[in-house]
Design a protein around this motif. Structure first.
Motif, PDB file in Angstrom:
ATOM      1  N   GLU A  15       0.167  -1.635  -0.108  1.00 43.52           N
ATOM      2  CA  GLU A  15       0.084   0.132  -0.152  1.00 43.52           C
ATOM      3  C   GLU A  15       0.739   1.280   0.041  1.00 43.52           C
ATOM      4  O   GLU A  15       0.583   2.352  -0.614  1.00 43.52           O
ATOM      5  N   ASP A  16       1.761   1.256   1.100  1.00 45.43           N
ATOM      6  CA  ASP A  16       2.717   2.812   1.037  1.00 45.43           C
ATOM      7  C   ASP A  16       3.258   2.642  -0.558  1.00 45.43           C
ATOM      8  O   ASP A  16       3.777   3.770  -0.988  1.00 45.43           O
ATOM      9  N   MET A  17       4.125   1.921  -1.300  1.00 39.03           N
ATOM     10  CA  MET A  17       4.396   1.943  -2.492  1.00 39.03           C
ATOM     11  C   MET A  17       2.776   2.032  -3.985  1.00 39.03           C
ATOM     12  O   MET A  17       3.882   1.700  -4.720  1.00 39.03           O
ATOM     13  N   LYS A  18       2.415   1.983  -3.415  1.00 39.88           N
ATOM     14  CA  LYS A  18       1.072   2.372  -4.538  1.00 39.88           C
ATOM     15  C   LYS A  18       0.410   0.808  -5.522  1.00 39.88           C
ATOM     16  O   LYS A  18       0.192   1.236  -6.400  1.00 39.88           O
ATOM     17  N   ALA A  19       0.995   0.407  -5.181  1.00 39.99           N
ATOM     18  CA  ALA A  19       0.108  -1.498  -5.237  1.00 39.99           C
ATOM     19  C   ALA A  19      -1.345  -1.500  -6.443  1.00 39.99           C
ATOM     20  O   ALA A  19      -1.718  -0.600  -5.268  1.00 39.99           O
ATOM     21  N   VAL A  20      -1.441  -1.899  -6.878  1.00 40.69           N
ATOM     22  CA  VAL A  20      -2.433  -1.850  -7.703  1.00 40.69           C
ATOM     23  C   VAL A  20      -3.549  -3.509  -7.075  1.00 40.69           C
ATOM     24  O   VAL A  20      -2.983  -4.292  -7.136  1.00 40.69           O
ATOM     25  N   ASN A  21      -4.555  -2.579  -6.621  1.00 38.83           N
ATOM     26  CA  ASN A  21      -5.560  -4.458  -6.853  1.00 38.83           C
ATOM     27  C   ASN A  21      -4.743  -5.125  -5.882  1.00 38.83           C
ATOM     28  O   ASN A  21      -4.536  -6.935  -6.498  1.00 38.83           O
TER      29      ASN A  21
END
Length: 111
Positions: A15-21
Motif C-alpha cells: 500500500e505504501d508504494m501504491k500497489a494496484v488491486n
C-alpha cells in the motif's frame, strides 16, 4: 513472527508504494505450504520490482527475511516467499493470464 502479523506488514508495504488491486487469500484450509497468499499489481516492470523490494525492506525492519525472491530481473512477476506468507507482485497482463486468485479459490463442494 506470526503469519497474520507478517501478512499485515506485506500488505502495508504494498500500500505504501501504491500497489494496484491488492488481494489477500487465506489458504490455510487448502494447503500446508503457506497460510496467506498476497497478490498485487504494479504499473510497470520498475514498479513491480520496487513493490517487491519494499516488501522485503519492511519485513527486514521487523526482523523477517524472505526465504527466497524470484523474478526480479524481468520484473513481470516477482515472488517473495516468507514461508507462511507468499507475495506475488505482477504486471496486470501477467496477473490476468495466470489468474492465481481463481486457482486458489476453494471449489470443493460443501458437505
Amino acid at each position: 513472527m506470526q503469519a497474520e502479523a507478517l501478512k499485515e506488514i506485506v500488505v502495508a508495504a504494498l500500500e505504501d508504494m501504491k500497489a494496484v488491486n491488492i488481494v489477500t487469500l487465506d489458504v490455510r484450509e487448502l494447503t500446508d505450504v503457506m497460510d496467506y497468499l498476497v497478490i498485487a499489481s504494479g504499473t510497470s516492470n520498475r514498479h513491480v520490482k520496487s513493490l517487491a523490494d519494499n516488501v522485503c525492506m519492511d519485513a527486514k525492519k521487523e526482523g523477517v527475511r524472505p526465504l527466497g525472491v524470484e523474478g526480479e530481473n524481468p520484473g513481470e512477476w516477482v515472488l517473495v516467499d516468507f514461508g507462511d506468507v507468499v507475495a506475488h507482485v505482477m504486471l496486470p497482463a501477467t496477473r490476468d493470464f495466470y489468474d492465481l486468485e481463481r486457482l486458489w479459490v476453494d471449489t470443493r463442494p460443501e458437505s
